[in-house]
Design a protein around this motif. Structure first.
Motif, PDB file in Angstrom:
ATOM      1  N   SER A 129     -49.962 -25.219  85.715  1.00  0.00           N
ATOM      2  CA  SER A 129     -50.012 -26.871  85.751  1.00  0.00           C
ATOM      3  C   SER A 129     -50.709 -27.475  84.605  1.00  0.00           C
ATOM      4  O   SER A 129     -49.758 -28.036  83.276  1.00  0.00           O
ATOM      5  CB  SER A 129     -50.250 -27.537  86.450  1.00  0.00           C
ATOM      6  N   GLU A 130     -52.265 -27.045  84.222  1.00  0.00           N
ATOM      7  CA  GLU A 130     -52.639 -27.695  83.392  1.00  0.00           C
ATOM      8  C   GLU A 130     -52.215 -27.342  81.913  1.00  0.00           C
ATOM      9  O   GLU A 130     -52.388 -28.203  80.457  1.00  0.00           O
ATOM     10  CB  GLU A 130     -54.166 -27.361  83.947  1.00  0.00           C
TER      11      GLU A 130
ATOM     12  N   LEU B  47     -49.206 -25.614  81.192  1.00  0.00           N
ATOM     13  CA  LEU B  47     -47.940 -25.739  80.922  1.00  0.00           C
ATOM     14  C   LEU B  47     -47.416 -27.283  80.587  1.00  0.00           C
ATOM     15  O   LEU B  47     -47.889 -27.437  79.272  1.00  0.00           O
ATOM     16  CB  LEU B  47     -47.347 -25.897  82.027  1.00  0.00           C
ATOM     17  N   LYS B  48     -49.034 -28.452  81.008  1.00  0.00           N
ATOM     18  CA  LYS B  48     -49.284 -29.318  80.658  1.00  0.00           C
ATOM     19  C   LYS B  48     -49.953 -29.486  78.595  1.00  0.00           C
ATOM     20  O   LYS B  48     -48.804 -30.448  78.268  1.00  0.00           O
ATOM     21  CB  LYS B  48     -49.665 -30.335  81.211  1.00  0.00           C
ATOM     22  N   LYS B  49     -50.100 -28.875  78.559  1.00  0.00           N
ATOM     23  CA  LYS B  49     -50.790 -28.143  76.867  1.00  0.00           C
ATOM     24  C   LYS B  49     -49.454 -27.880  76.205  1.00  0.00           C
ATOM     25  O   LYS B  49     -49.923 -28.470  75.220  1.00  0.00           O
ATOM     26  CB  LYS B  49     -52.316 -27.820  76.976  1.00  0.00           C
ATOM     27  N   MET B  50     -49.063 -27.189  76.677  1.00  0.00           N
ATOM     28  CA  MET B  50     -47.892 -26.465  76.093  1.00  0.00           C
ATOM     29  C   MET B  50     -47.493 -27.541  75.567  1.00  0.00           C
ATOM     30  O   MET B  50     -46.254 -27.780  74.492  1.00  0.00           O
ATOM     31  CB  MET B  50     -47.021 -25.027  76.682  1.00  0.00           C
ATOM     32  N   VAL B  51     -46.415 -28.288  76.500  1.00  0.00           N
ATOM     33  CA  VAL B  51     -45.417 -29.284  76.616  1.00  0.00           C
ATOM     34  C   VAL B  51     -46.314 -30.644  75.321  1.00  0.00           C
ATOM     35  O   VAL B  51     -45.325 -30.691  74.732  1.00  0.00           O
ATOM     36  CB  VAL B  51     -45.035 -30.194  77.601  1.00  0.00           C
ATOM     37  N   ALA B  52     -47.694 -31.214  75.583  1.00  0.00           N
ATOM     38  CA  ALA B  52     -47.888 -31.574  74.352  1.00  0.00           C
ATOM     39  C   ALA B  52     -48.399 -31.291  73.403  1.00  0.00           C
ATOM     40  O   ALA B  52     -47.983 -31.748  71.890  1.00  0.00           O
ATOM     41  CB  ALA B  52     -49.721 -31.930  75.362  1.00  0.00           C
TER      42      ALA B  52
END
Length: 286
Positions: free
Chosen positions: A3-4, A6-11
């Motif tokens: 999840s972390e 994925l968040k970094k990739m989205v950011a």
């Protein structure tokens, strides 16, 4: 953990999109400014031409033109703005201004040449427009007239007046002469840099420059550069010779005898000890 990540990739993707959007907005703003300044420059030169015909030249309009040119020179360092100005047919619209400016202001002439030099740096549309608009002949004319003017001043006889015996007057005169000499050499240097950028486009441009400048004008320019100790003039001149002749047998042969050989000799003789004529080793390369 996933999840972390994925968040970094989205950011990261969001940040890239924001940066791309900001860059596009900045480019659009620059294009708007470029168009506004370019049109302003053309209108200013029209006004200055009319004022000149009326015998009432304005120093304020000249300074305004200089400001606009400085800004356009800066903007034209960007490939996107060079392309934008190509779409505005900037090169064929700027070339006539050179001959109009020549008798009036070397300052403005230098700035116009700088702008044209930048526009023809790696932008095929502008390089082709320069050729199609007979830009090579225009630059040849500018250089010829500049050299004539310099020669005329050197030959002119002048009897000093009582005012000119004044020390302050003499100091100001020397300062003005040094400034004019610097502008004179700048016109030659930037003109050659412009032609060098144009020659990079292809054979048609190289042929036009070679026909117009080889060998007489090139030898004259080398002689002038040596007289004033200006390697800044020799460097772009040598690049033009290299670009035009490298890999072209007929032009290489031109450089191996007669006036062409003397041109090479003159160029090599102008270098300091750091070069020793290595710039012309390509002539000897099989």
């Amino acid at each position: 953990m996933a999840s972390e990540t994925l968040k970094k990739m989205v950011a990261s993707e969001t940040l890239k999109k924001m940066e791309a959007a900001a860059a596009a907005a900045e480019e659009a703003e620059e294009a708007e400014e470029t168009q506004r300044l370019f049109l302003l420059l053309l209108s200013q030169h029209e006004e200055e031409e009319e004022e000149g015909k009326a015998g009432n030249p304005s120093s304020s309009s000249s300074s305004s033109s200089a400001f606009v040119l400085h800004r356009l020179i800066h903007l034209s360092r960007s490939p996107s703005q060079r392309s934008f100005l190509a779409a505005q047919h900037a090169v064929p619209r700027l070339l006539p201004l050179l001959t109009l400016t020549l008798p009036q202001s070397l300052h403005t002439l230098v700035l116009l040449l700088k702008l044209l030099r930048n526009l023809c740096a790696g932008e095929p549309s502008n390089q082709q427009a320069f050729l199609d608009s007979d830009g090579v002949s225009c630059i040849s004319f500018i250089i010829t007239e500049i050299l004539k003017g310099k020669e005329g001043k050197a030959k002119a006889k002048h009897e000093p007046s009582k005012e000119e015996d004044n020390v302050h007057f003499q100091e100001e005169k020397v300062k003005a002469e040094e400034e004019n000499e610097g502008l004179f050499c700048s016109v030659l240097q930037i003109s050659l840099q412009l032609l060098g950028n144009v020659c990079a486009a292809g054979e048609a441009q190289r042929e036009a420059v070679w026909i117009s400048f080889f060998p007489t004008k090139l030898r004259t320019l080398v002689s002038i550069a040596k007289e004033y100790g200006k390697l800044t003039v020799i460097d772009p001149l040598c690049m033009i010779i290299y670009t035009c002749s490298h890999g072209v047998r007929d032009r290489l042969m031109d450089l191996c005898h007669g006036e062409g050989a003397m041109l090479v000799f003159d160029c090599i003789g102008s270098f300091n000890g750091d070069d020793d004529g290595k710039s012309f080793s390509f002539i000897l390369t099989p």
